[in-house]
Write a protein that holds these residues in place. Structure first.
Motif, PDB file in Angstrom:
ATOM      1  N   HIS A   1      -6.421  13.520  -0.413  1.00 19.60           N
ATOM      2  CA  HIS A   1      -6.034  13.242  -1.798  1.00 19.60           C
ATOM      3  C   HIS A   1      -4.553  13.499  -2.036  1.00 19.60           C
ATOM      4  CE1 HIS A   1     -10.275  12.711  -2.455  1.00 19.60           C
ATOM      5  NE2 HIS A   1      -9.973  12.203  -3.645  1.00 19.60           N
ATOM      6  N   ASN A   2      -4.014  14.530  -1.433  1.00 10.08           N
ATOM      7  CA  ASN A   2      -2.571  14.765  -1.573  1.00 10.08           C
ATOM      8  C   ASN A   2      -1.780  13.581  -1.021  1.00 10.08           C
ATOM      9  OD1 ASN A   2      -2.802  17.210  -2.900  1.00 10.08           O
ATOM     10  ND2 ASN A   2      -2.512  18.441  -1.054  1.00 10.08           N
ATOM     11  N   CYS A   3      -2.247  13.007   0.076  1.00  8.13           N
ATOM     12  CA  CYS A   3      -1.585  11.852   0.676  1.00  8.13           C
ATOM     13  C   CYS A   3      -1.771  10.592  -0.178  1.00  8.13           C
ATOM     14  CB  CYS A   3      -2.133  11.622   2.084  1.00  8.13           C
ATOM     15  SG  CYS A   3      -1.454  10.176   2.907  1.00  8.13           S
ATOM     16  N   ASN A   4      -2.999  10.302  -0.550  1.00  4.42           N
ATOM     17  CA  ASN A   4      -3.297   9.051  -1.264  1.00  4.42           C
ATOM     18  C   ASN A   4      -2.825   9.034  -2.716  1.00  4.42           C
ATOM     19  OD1 ASN A   4      -4.386   7.858   0.970  1.00  4.42           O
ATOM     20  ND2 ASN A   4      -6.503   8.196   0.374  1.00  4.42           N
ATOM     21  N   LEU A   5      -2.829  10.165  -3.372  1.00  4.24           N
ATOM     22  CA  LEU A   5      -2.422  10.168  -4.778  1.00  4.24           C
ATOM     23  C   LEU A   5      -0.904  10.194  -4.949  1.00  4.24           C
ATOM     24  CD1 LEU A   5      -5.120  12.494  -6.382  1.00  4.24           C
ATOM     25  CD2 LEU A   5      -4.945   9.991  -6.518  1.00  4.24           C
ATOM     26  N   HIS A   6      -0.177  10.678  -3.946  1.00  5.16           N
ATOM     27  CA  HIS A   6       1.285  10.726  -4.058  1.00  5.16           C
ATOM     28  C   HIS A   6       1.849   9.312  -4.146  1.00  5.16           C
ATOM     29  CE1 HIS A   6       5.286  12.345  -3.792  1.00  5.16           C
ATOM     30  NE2 HIS A   6       5.560  11.457  -2.849  1.00  5.16           N
TER      31      HIS A   6
END
Length: 185
Positions: free
Chosen positions: A153-158
């Motif tokens: 999620h940290n990767c995809n939402l950034h």
């Protein structure tokens, strides 16, 4: 100048500590990050708004409470919800608009459900979002570990954007209250 608020999503005893839902991954660390973010916001006179999921601990009032180490002060908002989206059938959007908030700093639980859904929804409702990378958590599921879910999620939402508003994922040690999004507009 745009106004920033901290949104604390479902940081409830039953999720963070369990037993029925939690404990979340690295609970001590995520609690410490949330506590520090909240304290810094209070020092900067930024609004702190809590979202409480009424389904959590529905049969156990102790589990439903916001975690005591980060409990709201009397002057802070607590918005109750029954859906994964903190904006759905709540007064959250109206409250933020009344406070002239344009930028949300989000911490809380669970990453893949309420944190994700609320962060994405905020962008289509006219808010920029800073998701605190080390300030949200979850539990393992049947496919991924909690650590993998959080990293995913940290990767995809950034950088996720919806026309004019978007999400930046930043570590709690950064200047997270700075509305950095404006540098890109």
């Amino acid at each position: 100048m745009s106004k920033t608020a901290v949104l604390v999503i479902d940081a409830q005893v039953g999720i963070i500590e369990g037993p029925s839902i939690g404990p979340v991954f690295r609970k001590e660390q995520v609690l410490e990050v949330m506590k520090n973010v909240i304290e810094r916001a209070r020092e900067d006179n930024l609004p702190v708004i809590y979202v409480q999921d009424l389904d959590v601990g529905a049969n156990n009032p102790e589990e439903q409470k916001i975690h005591p180490s980060i409990a709201p002060q009397e002057t802070e908002f607590v918005i109750q919800k029954t859906a994964t989206n903190a904006f759905y059938l709540t007064t959250l959007s109206e409250t933020l608009k009344e406070l002239n908030v344009e930028h949300l700093v989000i911490v809380g639980c669970k990453t893949e459900f309420c944190v994700d859904t609320t962060s994405r929804s905020a962008t289509v409702l006219g808010f920029d979002v800073t998701l605190v990378a080390d300030g949200h958590s979850t539990t393992d599921n049947n496919v991924l570990s909690a650590e993998q879910i959080i990293a995913h999620h940290n990767c995809n939402l950034h950088g996720l954007d919806n026309v004019n508003h978007f999400i930046l994922v930043r570590n709690s040690t950064e200047s997270i209250f700075e509305h950095k999004h404006l540098e890109y507009k």
